[in-house]
Design an enzyme around this catalytic site. Structure first.
Site, PDB file in Angstrom:
ATOM      1  N   GLY A 162       0.683  -1.349   0.218  1.00 25.04           N
ATOM      2  CA  GLY A 162       0.050   0.056   0.077  1.00 25.04           C
ATOM      3  C   GLY A 162       0.953   1.346   0.107  1.00 25.04           C
ATOM      4  O   GLY A 162       0.340   2.265  -0.460  1.00 25.04           O
ATOM      5  N   ASP A 163       1.893   1.275   0.701  1.00 20.48           N
ATOM      6  CA  ASP A 163       2.830   2.256   0.837  1.00 20.48           C
ATOM      7  C   ASP A 163       3.588   2.535  -0.504  1.00 20.48           C
ATOM      8  O   ASP A 163       3.654   3.595  -1.169  1.00 20.48           O
ATOM      9  CB  ASP A 163       4.054   2.159   1.848  1.00 20.48           C
ATOM     10  N   ALA A 164       3.881   1.389  -1.013  1.00 20.42           N
ATOM     11  CA  ALA A 164       4.735   1.539  -2.636  1.00 20.42           C
ATOM     12  C   ALA A 164       3.530   1.982  -3.697  1.00 20.42           C
ATOM     13  O   ALA A 164       3.906   2.793  -4.435  1.00 20.42           O
ATOM     14  CB  ALA A 164       5.289   0.068  -3.000  1.00 20.42           C
TER      15      ALA A 164
END
Ligand code: ADP
Length: 308
Positions: A242-244
């Site tokens: 999700g962060d990427a």
């Protein structure tokens, strides 16, 4: 080129790959260990720097070695850590236990990753930036950051993360320009049974992005809905996906980075942003650890192979 500041958690992650998640009183074998910085905000800042963008981080670590290692690692990657504060106490450490099927269990100490309170938020922290990306953190601190960003004329995105239901984020959700949610969080915030569906909750002033795991992601602008089905890859570890994804989305919208394709003008090209974000997420799930976002070159090559 846009400068982006991420604000939220900076942790130290210990990822243990095990043969099976043990039952109580049970034991399992560790087949691989991986130690590196983690925490959503730090992961996003790190990925943005890996894409060649100017990225900064607002967060807190303790006075221990984990804090020094996590901060040093970010600096080495090119993240501006001037607004990372060191406070008395332990850096937050997460033990991420992943079995062979990719099932995850997380153990964590309390740590000092939320040591920055609203009183410590200063305009100088966002000076020179074009955009502020908020991840899970104290709601009062997030509110103060939104205020400071608004006053400076910056756009704001928010990815509240899995603890969304336990925290008082509600008043903040419509104060941001871009809201990122996974499917579970989207269902919790915009239940189909009550309130407006996402299509109507979204507007050009508050774009909603829904991450759908292996099924890609959607962007709702109120006027339009865009969907990208994602990329079929073999998932090894979805930590940090999700962060990427968020970093890819921000790079392609605020950062003006289209990874090999000419930009399409002033309006964000959400089709392209979704392809970039899904590509970033897909490459990340193929490797262990939360900091496995691709480099700029790797992402451009992946997208060139799979999109026209
Ligand atoms: P979060 O990690 O925030 O809960 P998701 O699980 O939806 O969110 O993952 C974020 C993004 O990572 C997805 O939108 C997709 O682009 C990518 N992704 C996640 N899991 C997979 C997978 N199994 N295969 C390909 N891409 C994936």
């Amino acid at each position: 080129m846009g400068r982006i500041i991420a604000a939220g958690h900076l942790n130290w992650d210990v990822t243990l790959r095990v043969t099976a998640l043990p039952d109580p009183d049970g034991e399992a074998q560790i087949t691989e260990q991986h130690r590196a910085g983690g925490g959503s905000a730090a992961n996003v800042a790190s990925a943005l720097a890996g894409f060649g963008l100017a990225a900064g981080l607002i967060g807190s670590v303790g006075t221990d070695q984990h804090g020094r290692m996590a901060t040093r690692e970010l600096r080495t990657q090119g993240v501006d850590t001037d607004s990372v504060v060191t406070v008395e106490g332990e850096t937050t450490v997460k033990y991420i236990v992943v079995d062979e099927a990719g099932e995850v269990m997380v153990l964590a100490n309390d740590g000092v990753n939320e040591a920055i309170g609203p009183e410590a938020v200063e305009p100088a922290m966002v000076e020179g930036a074009d955009h502020v990306h908020l991840t899970g953190q104290r709601p009062d601190t997030a509110a103060a950051l939104i205020e400071v960003a608004n006053a400076a004329g910056l756009t704001v995105s928010f990815d509240p993360g899995r603890r969304i239901e336990q925290r008082a984020f509600e008043p903040l959700l419509d104060q941001v320009d871009v809201l990122l949610l996974n499917e579970r969080e989207a269902t919790a915030v915009f239940p189909a049974a009550s309130g407006p569906p996402i299509e109507r909750a979204a507007s050009p002033d508050r774009v909603i992005v829904v991450k759908r795991g292996a099924d890609g992601a959607s962007v709702y602008t109120g006027d339009e809905t865009h969907h990208h089905p994602g990329f079929a890859v073999e998932a090894v570890d979805t930590t940090g996906a999700g962060d990427a994804f968020a970093a890819g989305f921000l790079a392609a919208t605020v950062g003006g980075e289209s990874f090999g394709r000419p930009g399409s003008g002033a309006e964000p090209d959400y089709e392209r942003a979704l392809a970039v974000a899904n590509g970033s997420g897909a490459l990340t799930v193929q490797a262990a650890g939360a900091r496995s976002a691709p480099s700029r070159v790797a992402l451009a090559a992946f997208l060139a192979e799979r999109t026209v």
